[in-house]
Design an enzyme around this catalytic site. Structure first.
Site, PDB file in Angstrom:
ATOM      1  N   GLN A  16       1.511  -0.600  -0.266  1.00  0.00           N
ATOM      2  CA  GLN A  16      -0.083   0.008  -0.074  1.00  0.00           C
ATOM      3  C   GLN A  16       0.893   1.057  -0.339  1.00  0.00           C
ATOM      4  OE1 GLN A  16      -2.376  -0.097   3.396  1.00  0.00           O
ATOM      5  NE2 GLN A  16      -1.015   0.132   4.849  1.00  0.00           N
ATOM      6  N   HIS A  43       0.901  -5.201   2.896  1.00  0.00           N
ATOM      7  CA  HIS A  43      -0.150  -5.356   3.205  1.00  0.00           C
ATOM      8  C   HIS A  43      -0.916  -6.583   4.311  1.00  0.00           C
ATOM      9  CE1 HIS A  43      -5.285  -4.804   3.078  1.00  0.00           C
ATOM     10  NE2 HIS A  43      -4.719  -5.605   4.040  1.00  0.00           N
ATOM     11  N   PHE A 123      -2.095  -5.272  12.798  1.00  0.00           N
ATOM     12  CA  PHE A 123      -1.667  -6.149  11.836  1.00  0.00           C
ATOM     13  C   PHE A 123      -1.466  -6.830  11.506  1.00  0.00           C
ATOM     14  CE2 PHE A 123      -0.543  -3.344   7.393  1.00  0.00           C
ATOM     15  CZ  PHE A 123      -2.101  -3.910   6.950  1.00  0.00           C
ATOM     16  N   GLU A 127      -3.508 -10.417   9.276  1.00  0.00           N
ATOM     17  CA  GLU A 127      -2.462 -10.824   7.886  1.00  0.00           C
ATOM     18  C   GLU A 127      -2.343 -12.859   8.362  1.00  0.00           C
ATOM     19  OE1 GLU A 127      -3.407  -9.558   5.280  1.00  0.00           O
ATOM     20  OE2 GLU A 127      -4.122  -7.928   6.190  1.00  0.00           O
ATOM     21  N   LYS A 130      -5.495 -14.481   8.490  1.00  0.00           N
ATOM     22  CA  LYS A 130      -6.897 -14.550   7.618  1.00  0.00           C
ATOM     23  C   LYS A 130      -6.187 -15.690   6.507  1.00  0.00           C
ATOM     24  CE  LYS A 130      -9.926 -11.899   4.865  1.00  0.00           C
ATOM     25  NZ  LYS A 130      -9.656 -10.654   5.246  1.00  0.00           N
ATOM     26  N   HIS A 131      -4.732 -15.107   5.806  1.00  0.00           N
ATOM     27  CA  HIS A 131      -3.994 -15.561   5.412  1.00  0.00           C
ATOM     28  C   HIS A 131      -2.877 -16.525   5.053  1.00  0.00           C
ATOM     29  CE1 HIS A 131      -6.301 -12.514   2.721  1.00  0.00           C
ATOM     30  NE2 HIS A 131      -6.056 -11.693   3.592  1.00  0.00           N
TER      31      HIS A 131
END
Ligand code: 5GP
Ligand code: 5GP
Length: 237
Positions: A16, A43, A123, A127, A130-131
């Site tokens: 980003q 990101h 953060f 991440e 989720k990923h």
């Protein structure tokens, strides 16, 4: 093996531009480590399926079926096709000590700009959950891989070499941005834009496609509806 783990076709390394995160109506906050450098920041590193062209985690294959009636809608829902795996292992939260030796580098290259908390660790945890849990990699391996990929090319330097420098009034051809990154990295990226507080379109995120080993940049094959225009801004930060 948890469903979804290591079952994907490529990664997106998403970076980003902080200027474009911060100058929207929502604004931004700096992390407790201070104002990040005027560089793209990571990101995330997101496992993805190649078969899917929709911009959502799930694609309804036949939308007509959904509006058609209840039974048909259920069928359609069952035929939902996932665009990417996410949240693959709830029992594997990020353990800060696993990435202790990477924290300084992560602070510099993967800073949070969200106002929810000044802690980038939150953060990274989000991440990872989720990923990262879908990547088939260990925690340290995942964050080290993202840092390695990012370090290979400085997107800000690539754009500057092409005359695309942060500016509050200049705008640039989207094609010149894509060409500059493709030329310098050897792989065609996807680009995403957002709007600044006065509604002007600006480059927000660069999606670089990476092979399953998380080592080699490859051309992005899926066109992305990235909300860009022919000409976009790159605001100062
Ligand atoms: P947005 O709706 O802001 O584009 O995306 C919201 C979130 O959905 C992202 O932060 C990311 O976690 C996920 N996401 C969006 N697009 C993609 C994609 O193409 N691949 C993957 N793996 N996740 C995505
Ligand atoms: P995504 O779902 O888009 O992968 O992740 C976005 C989530 O991470 C949002 O809930 C957002 O609040 C949080 N987040 C924390 N710091 C940042 C940041 O610097 N940029 C973005 N895009 N999201 C952040």
């Amino acid at each position: 093996l948890v469903a979804g783990v290591a079952d994907f076709d490529f990664f997106y390394l998403v970076q980003q531009w902080p200027g474009s995160f911060c100058d929207t109506q929502t604004g931004c906050c700096f992390p407790d480590t201070g104002k990040p450098a005027p560089e793209f920041g990571i990101h995330g590193l997101w496992p993805n399926y190649a078969k899917c062209r929709a911009a959502g985690p799930e694609l309804v294959e036949d939308v007509a079926m959904v509006v058609d009636g209840t039974t048909a809608a259920v069928d359609a829902v069952e035929r939902r096709q996932k665009c990417w795996p996410e949240n693959c292992d709830d029992r594997n939260p990020l353990k800060p000590w696993e990435i202790k030796d990477l924290v300084a580098e992560l602070d510099a290259n993967w800073p949070t700009l969200s106002c929810k908390s000044g802690r980038s660790m939150e953060f990274w945890s989000y991440e990872w959950k989720k990923h990262g849990t879908c990547s088939g990699m260990g925690q340290h391996e995942y964050f080290a891989a993202a840092l390695e990929l990012k370090k290979r090319h400085s997107l800000a330097a690539i754009l500057a070499d092409a005359g695309v420098v942060p500016s509050d009034n200049e705008s640039y051809f989207l094609s010149s941005i894509r060409d500059a990154i493709a030329g310098a990295t050897g792989a065609v990226p996807n680009l995403e834009c957002n709007r600044d507080a006065s509604g002007e379109t600006q480059l927000f995120q660069v999606y670089q496609c990476v092979d399953r080993s998380a080592k080699k940049l490859v051309d992005c094959q899926l066109p992305m509806q990235g909300k860009c225009r022919d000409r976009v801004k790159l605001p100062t930060f």
